[in-house]
Design a protein around this motif. Structure first.
Motif, PDB file in Angstrom:
ATOM      1  N   ALA A  24       1.228  -1.143   0.295  1.00 26.50           N
ATOM      2  CA  ALA A  24      -0.058   0.279  -0.609  1.00 26.50           C
ATOM      3  C   ALA A  24       0.910   0.861   0.350  1.00 26.50           C
ATOM      4  O   ALA A  24       1.958   0.968  -0.066  1.00 26.50           O
ATOM      5  CB  ALA A  24      -1.063   0.035   1.341  1.00 26.50           C
ATOM      6  N   GLN A  25       0.743   2.310  -0.221  1.00 26.11           N
ATOM      7  CA  GLN A  25       0.836   3.161  -0.322  1.00 26.11           C
ATOM      8  C   GLN A  25       0.930   4.017   0.828  1.00 26.11           C
ATOM      9  O   GLN A  25       0.119   4.138   1.473  1.00 26.11           O
ATOM     10  CB  GLN A  25       0.250   4.438  -1.559  1.00 26.11           C
ATOM     11  CG  GLN A  25       0.121   4.474  -2.807  1.00 26.11           C
ATOM     12  CD  GLN A  25       1.306   4.687  -2.945  1.00 26.11           C
ATOM     13  OE1 GLN A  25       2.969   5.307  -3.642  1.00 26.11           O
ATOM     14  NE2 GLN A  25       1.947   3.630  -4.755  1.00 26.11           N
ATOM     15  N   PRO A  26       1.410   5.557   1.467  1.00 22.09           N
ATOM     16  CA  PRO A  26       2.178   5.384   3.025  1.00 22.09           C
ATOM     17  C   PRO A  26       0.357   5.890   3.174  1.00 22.09           C
ATOM     18  O   PRO A  26       0.564   5.882   4.532  1.00 22.09           O
ATOM     19  CB  PRO A  26       3.114   5.930   2.975  1.00 22.09           C
ATOM     20  CG  PRO A  26       4.273   6.474   1.314  1.00 22.09           C
ATOM     21  CD  PRO A  26       3.333   4.987   0.423  1.00 22.09           C
ATOM     22  N   PHE A  27       0.118   7.208   2.170  1.00 24.97           N
ATOM     23  CA  PHE A  27      -0.765   7.668   3.471  1.00 24.97           C
ATOM     24  C   PHE A  27      -2.140   6.764   3.574  1.00 24.97           C
ATOM     25  O   PHE A  27      -3.070   7.364   4.267  1.00 24.97           O
ATOM     26  CB  PHE A  27      -1.818   8.752   1.626  1.00 24.97           C
ATOM     27  CG  PHE A  27      -2.220   8.223   0.345  1.00 24.97           C
ATOM     28  CD1 PHE A  27      -1.082   7.988  -0.987  1.00 24.97           C
ATOM     29  CD2 PHE A  27      -3.468   8.704   0.777  1.00 24.97           C
ATOM     30  CE1 PHE A  27      -1.698   7.757  -2.303  1.00 24.97           C
ATOM     31  CE2 PHE A  27      -4.260   8.156  -0.448  1.00 24.97           C
ATOM     32  CZ  PHE A  27      -3.214   7.837  -2.061  1.00 24.97           C
ATOM     33  N   VAL A  28      -2.497   5.619   2.639  1.00 22.58           N
ATOM     34  CA  VAL A  28      -3.522   4.342   2.608  1.00 22.58           C
ATOM     35  C   VAL A  28      -3.154   3.807   3.778  1.00 22.58           C
ATOM     36  O   VAL A  28      -3.867   1.937   4.215  1.00 22.58           O
ATOM     37  CB  VAL A  28      -4.297   4.040   1.797  1.00 22.58           C
ATOM     38  CG1 VAL A  28      -4.591   5.397   0.710  1.00 22.58           C
ATOM     39  CG2 VAL A  28      -3.148   3.730   1.366  1.00 22.58           C
ATOM     40  N   GLN A  30      -2.932   2.733   6.973  1.00 16.82           N
ATOM     41  CA  GLN A  30      -3.928   2.791   7.895  1.00 16.82           C
ATOM     42  C   GLN A  30      -5.400   2.146   7.443  1.00 16.82           C
ATOM     43  O   GLN A  30      -5.693   1.348   8.168  1.00 16.82           O
ATOM     44  CB  GLN A  30      -4.518   4.214   8.694  1.00 16.82           C
ATOM     45  CG  GLN A  30      -5.108   4.874   7.448  1.00 16.82           C
ATOM     46  CD  GLN A  30      -5.188   6.160   8.412  1.00 16.82           C
ATOM     47  OE1 GLN A  30      -7.035   6.262   8.888  1.00 16.82           O
ATOM     48  NE2 GLN A  30      -4.558   7.255   8.827  1.00 16.82           N
ATOM     49  N   LEU A  31      -5.776   1.632   6.342  1.00 18.91           N
ATOM     50  CA  LEU A  31      -6.689   0.943   5.925  1.00 18.91           C
ATOM     51  C   LEU A  31      -6.119  -0.492   5.979  1.00 18.91           C
ATOM     52  O   LEU A  31      -6.707  -1.448   6.117  1.00 18.91           O
ATOM     53  CB  LEU A  31      -7.046   0.681   4.009  1.00 18.91           C
ATOM     54  CG  LEU A  31      -7.531   2.335   3.985  1.00 18.91           C
ATOM     55  CD1 LEU A  31      -7.380   2.206   2.338  1.00 18.91           C
ATOM     56  CD2 LEU A  31      -8.546   2.621   4.460  1.00 18.91           C
TER      57      LEU A  31
END
Lengths: 661, 416
Positions: A24-28, A30-31
């Motif tokens: 996952a990309q860093p900005f997601v 947390q998903l």
């Protein structure tokens, strides 16, 4: 070897969850973190699973396991928070375990981290181990077994992995250093030290170094059965009746052993209290020896003997034995020579206490039979009068109140005792602010309901009142055009605080503004070489930026400058009181406050002058006592500014007059 | 970004990480419009972000006036090169409509979006388009409700006061079950309603099994239809549905197409709810124009194997090419299995811990759950179905292994 299909499935799911998170990309991130934590937490329920987690721990940072959370930057983690986190039912304990495993993989050179070296990781883990001996050596009582939940079991598994990878020997050194580091500051509250000594006891049964074993035993003795007599007669009544059979020489030996140990460690054994009570009754002339008083202390003792005997009778009991050290120090400080102190102490012995005050005091000493709340309060007062720099704020954000108690104990014991009596008897204290009387009783808020109760008796009684009054004073001037502390500090602490006040932050923009004039003013008002020789007479409450071991801003903190003098090596140092009682933290850039070895008195920390200034952001000064600011060499100002800019200063914009642009 | 900068940017109206992730994976340049508290996060990860306080704006402005108030937002988005707005949450639907009206210089887009934000308007439009709806009226006060309740019962010849025909009271513009009250008697009108419930939609009760549809639309035609069975309304759902419902897919598809025609929808995803009556009739409940709740897109991904968030963006973005859509959606009649979600709400006021039963974890249909004992132990009061605290996911080839636990574990207290 048989393969457990369920376990295989669990491992597969964990690896899959880690993979998904990694992709996952860093900005997601947390998903996908929740699912990863779920799978990881299942593995924590078996030893194999915990081992497996460690096998993958070197990938955690890369995959973003800690992205966006408080564990993201391992260089900011604090060993003393780990024990509490591991006990939390919920995500916190799960992430903490993963974070410790990550640290272990750095310590074992299985991964490199840009901010944490192998050595740092090892040092961190040794401290964590030293503070978590209860997980390394679980208590095997029935009660412990019933009370422990899955969090405890997981934490025990975690430490099995850590102990397997790192040696147990290393932690005995860490633990001893930690005990010494704290006890050398002579705090009033010694719970944390006691806890560590008890944990250290368990190490005695492993193959620790001989020297470590001796030191651990010495500390252990200091708070328990130090002498052969107390070892053979460990029941308190038995010990006391045995004292009657001793010859004078034997009594003297017993007294010497305990007083030696007390002076050496700052810790007092409950048997010492029994001995002192016995001597108080039958051989009071031996008391100076039993406290190992110096000449001044002995003279004070002789002068006020009836009162002191009464104080011992009231306040010195096995549960309050620690106050014996306070009593000894109080006599050596000559506090009883302050005229108001003696009658004030007498009043407190018989004072009618408010019911809630009585309850609070008795709750602070739960394991006592027959101790009255007045006994406890007087014991607390002996400590505060004897160890003014041993007063601590505990886990409360009340450094202001702790500083006030400390200052009054040194310079205004009569005022302090008056406030204690008011609070304990009337449930109210009042201070004057700009012509108004402010009564604590009428004020809401403050920290009272949430006050963390691990505090000395005097703080327990006074801090809730002081804190409310301080907050009220701040509230009244919060919209003025300058920092509220300028007006509040002299009113709150008293006339000892000079009226001049300055700070590095612009009140409106929050920018660091005119740093170099700030530094010059401090030198011109405080440094003996630049301030025309004015000595600091009363403690100066100043604001400092506390930084981490990496020099990163950690937060604002209040300390008091106690003295400014040349140390034995001829270097000017600032000696200060830190109300958090943990004064020798490492502040980065090589700046490490010392608590001994540079002419410090008990409870003081010290730093070379310029190093202290590099963390300073606000101070009071006397405008009539300043030298020439321009006389301060540019090179000094530059040196200070560089240290400030490269540490806490990185968080702020710098404007106005600064040496480095 | 480079070459992408020449592409037209889409404006995502509402803060949704899965949608942002989908946009990123599809290589679609985007700008997010979110609440001010998202600003720091956006900054940290360098996400193009415009802060807009929907909560405050929705309180301060009437629905009809939002076209006017969207102008500031429009200019800020233009600076980012945005040309099309996609609503993600119920509360952002009309804002997206207003923005599209401004982007395309055609106010119709705004008024069209209001069809989804005013339940009476929505029903009327559906009725005009020939869908089967209940009897409905708009109510302004309790007297209106009394009159409506009486007229419905008169019509159903329910004159003895035992077995009244119930009616539903719903807020015009709220998602899910917020503001929904079931009125079974005259006393209920006094007991269950306050001034806050008005104005409202009053509607006769529709019998039947409730399903929702996720209809992916392009050029007015259905590209993919997912049907979600509401196993226990508001608590658990399953996609695709049980075989009895699946049998009716052609009829449901027909009703969806009818809805698309009635609402004149060209592109995007709609999320209607239907009641399947025993006599075969399909009654229209309501329809939303946004990402559905209840983890439905995750269920779709689990069983059909494609990312429904990406599908949502592809259908909504006017710049999507036919090649991009070609082969994107699988055959809707060939799922791998059945996926279900159970939304968990604490029934205690203060949470002591979790209680995950072994019978759940050992159930063949059990997939995973996402619950930890929360840091905040106090449970807030909730309105409607509010936010659930946790979710249990199920998956199995056999729909019974999913449907049964979805029904059974609704009663279980996961938070104790």
């Amino acid at each position: 070897m048989s393969v457990n299909p369920e376990k295989t499935l669990q491992s597969e799911r964990f690896v899959q969850a880690l993979h998904t998170l990694d992709q996952a990309q860093p900005f997601v991130k947390q998903l996908y973190q929740n699912n990863f934590f779920q799978e990881a937490s299942r593995l924590m329920d078996s030893m194999d699973g915990m081992q497996m987690l460690y096998q993958y721990a070197d990938q955690f940072d890369q995959a973003g396991v800690f992205e966006g959370g408080p564990w993201e930057d391992p260089s900011k983690l604090q060993p003393n928070l780990v024990n509490g986190s591991l006990r939390v039912d919920g995500l916190e304990s799960v992430v903490t375990i993963l974070s410790e495993l990550r640290m272990l993989s750095i310590a074992k050179e299985r991964q490199q981290h840009e901010k944490v070296t192998t050595t740092m990781a090892k040092k961190y883990l040794y401290e964590v181990m030293a503070l978590n001996l209860d997980f390394i050596f679980p208590e095997e009582t029935e009660q412990a077994r019933i009370e422990q939940g899955k969090e405890t079991e997981r934490a025990q598994r975690l430490f099995q992995v850590i102990v397997d990878e790192l040696s147990l020997k290393a932690i005995s050194r860490t633990l001893i250093q930690e005990i010494k580091r704290l006890s050398i500051q002579r705090p009033i509250m010694v719970n944390r030290i006691h806890l560590m000594i008890h944990k250290g006891e368990q190490l005695l049964h492993t193959d620790v170094d001989e020297q470590d074993r001796e030191e651990l035993q010495q500390f252990h003795g200091a708070i328990s059965r130090l002498t052969p007599l107390s070892q053979t007669h460990s029941e308190f009544p038995a010990y006391r009746s045995q004292l009657k059979t001793l010859s004078e020489t034997e009594l003297r030996q017993e007294a010497e052993a305990f007083s030696e140990s007390m002076r050496e460690t700052g810790l007092v054994s409950p048997y010492h209290a029994i001995l002192v009570r016995y001597l108080n009754r039958f051989k009071p002339e031996m008391l100076p020896e039993a406290l190992k008083l110096n000449n001044k202390g002995t003279a004070n003792f002789e002068e006020h003997r009836p009162l002191i005997q009464e104080l011992i009778k009231v306040a010195i009991h096995p549960p309050t034995s620690q106050s014996l050290y306070g009593l000894a120090r109080m006599l050596e400080r000559g506090v009883l020579s302050h005229f108001p102190v003696i009658p004030s102490l007498r009043r407190l012995i018989e004072l009618d206490l408010q019911p809630d005050v009585r309850k609070t005091l008795l709750e602070a000493f739960p394991d006592t039979d027959g101790l009255t709340a007045n006994d406890i309060l007087v014991a607390g007062i002996l400590s505060v009068l004897g160890q003014p720099l041993g007063i601590g704020q505990g886990l409360n954000p009340t450094c202001q109140s702790a500083r006030a108690l400390s200052l009054w104990s040194i310079h205004a014991p009569g005022h302090l005792l008056h406030l204690i009596a008011r609070a304990a008897r009337d449930g109210d204290i009042d201070l004057t602010f700009e012509g108004d009387r402010i009564h604590s009783r009428f004020l809401p808020g403050g920290l009272t309901p949430e006050l963390h109760k691990e505090l000395d008796p005097v703080s327990l009684v006074l801090v809730p009142h002081l804190d409310r009054i301080y907050a009220e004073m701040i509230r009244r001037v919060q919209f003025r055009l300058d920092d509220p502390h300028k007006w509040v500090n002299p009113a709150f602490y008293g006339e000892w605080i000079p009226r001049g006040f300055t700070k590095v932050f612009d009140h409106f923009t929050g920018n660091v503004t005119d740093f170099s004039p700030f530094v010059r003013l401090f030198y011109a008002t405080h440094h003996p070489e630049y301030n025309e020789g004015y000595e600091l007479i009363y403690p100066n409450p100043v604001g400092i930026c506390v930084t981490t071991v990496h020099g990163k801003m950690l937060g604002f903190h209040a300390v008091s400058i106690q003295r400014i003098k040349k140390d034995p090596d001829g270097e000017y140092r600032i000696y200060f009181y830190n109300p958090n009682n943990d004064s020798s933290q490492n502040w980065g850039q090589g700046i490490e406050p010392a608590v001994q070895g540079h002419g410090e008195v008990e409870g003081e920390s010290s730093l070379p002058f310029h190093e202290f200034v590099s963390r300073l952001y606000a101070f009071h000064y006397n405008p009539y006592e300043q030298g020439d600011a321009f006389a301060v060499e540019d090179s000094i100002v530059e040196k200070v500014e560089e240290l400030a800019r490269n540490s806490w200063g990185q968080e702020y914009h710098w404007t106005g007059k600064n040496t480095l642009g | 970004m480079g070459a992408q900068d020449t592409q037209k940017r889409i404006a995502l109206i509402g803060w949704s990480l899965p949608i942002m992730e989908a946009a990123d994976r599809l290589n679609r340049p985007f700008v997010v419009v979110g609440m001010p508290n998202c600003q720091d996060y956006a900054k940290k990860y360098d996400l193009p972000f415009v802060s807009w306080d929907f909560e405050k704006m929705n309180k301060q402005t009437e629905m009809e006036d939002r076209l006017k108030h969207a102008e500031e937002l429009y200019y800020r988005l233009k600076d980012y090169g945005a040309e099309h707005a996609i609503p993600l949450f119920e509360e952002t639907v009309e804002w997206a409509g207003a923005l599209n009206a401004l982007f395309k210089e055609n106010p119709r887009h705004f008024y069209h979006s209001l069809l989804f934000r005013h339940k009476a308007r929505m029903k009327r439009r559906a009725l005009i388009g020939g869908l089967k709806v209940g009897v409905f009226e708009e109510g302004k006060n309790k007297n209106d409700v009394k009159r409506f309740f009486k007229s419905i019962n008169d019509a159903c010849l329910k004159i003895d006061n035992k077995d009244y025909e119930p009616v539903h009271i719903k807020a015009f513009d709220r998602a899910g079950a917020a503001g929904h009250r079931l009125i079974r008697s005259e006393e209920d009108i006094e007991k269950k309603l306050t001034d806050h419930n008005f104005p409202c939609l009053m509607e006769s009760h529709l019998d039947g099994t409730e399903v929702s549809c996720e209809v992916f639309i392009r050029n007015g035609k259905i590209l993919f239809l997912n049907i979600t069975e509401y196993v226990v309304f508001g608590y658990s759902m399953m996609a695709p549905p049980s075989p009895e419902i699946e049998k009716k897919r052609p009829q449901i598809r027909e009703a969806c197409q009818q809805l698309i025609d009635a609402f004149d929808i060209d592109c995007g995803v709609i999320h209607p709810e239907f009641f399947l009556a025993e006599d075969g009739r399909i009654n229209f409940g309501e329809v939303a124009f946004r990402v559905p709740g209840g983890h439905i897109y995750e269920l779709i991904q689990r069983t059909y194997g494609f990312n429904a968030f990406e599908g949502h963006l592809l259908c909504c973005d006017p710049n999507t090419t036919d090649e991009e859509l070609h082969d994107f959606f699988p055959d809707e009649t060939k799922p791998k299995g059945h996926a279900g979600s159970l939304l968990v709400y604490p029934r205690v006021k203060y949470i002591q811990g979790l209680n995950i039963p072994e019978t759940l974890e050992n159930h063949p249909g059990y997939d995973r759950h996402n619950m930890f004992t929360p840091v905040e132990r106090k449970v807030p009061d909730r309105e409607g179905y509010g936010n659930h605290h946790g979710t249990v996911f199920f998956y199995h080839e056999d729909s019974e292994h999913v449907r049964q636990p979805l029904q059974d574990f609704v009663e279980h207290d996961f938070y104790i």
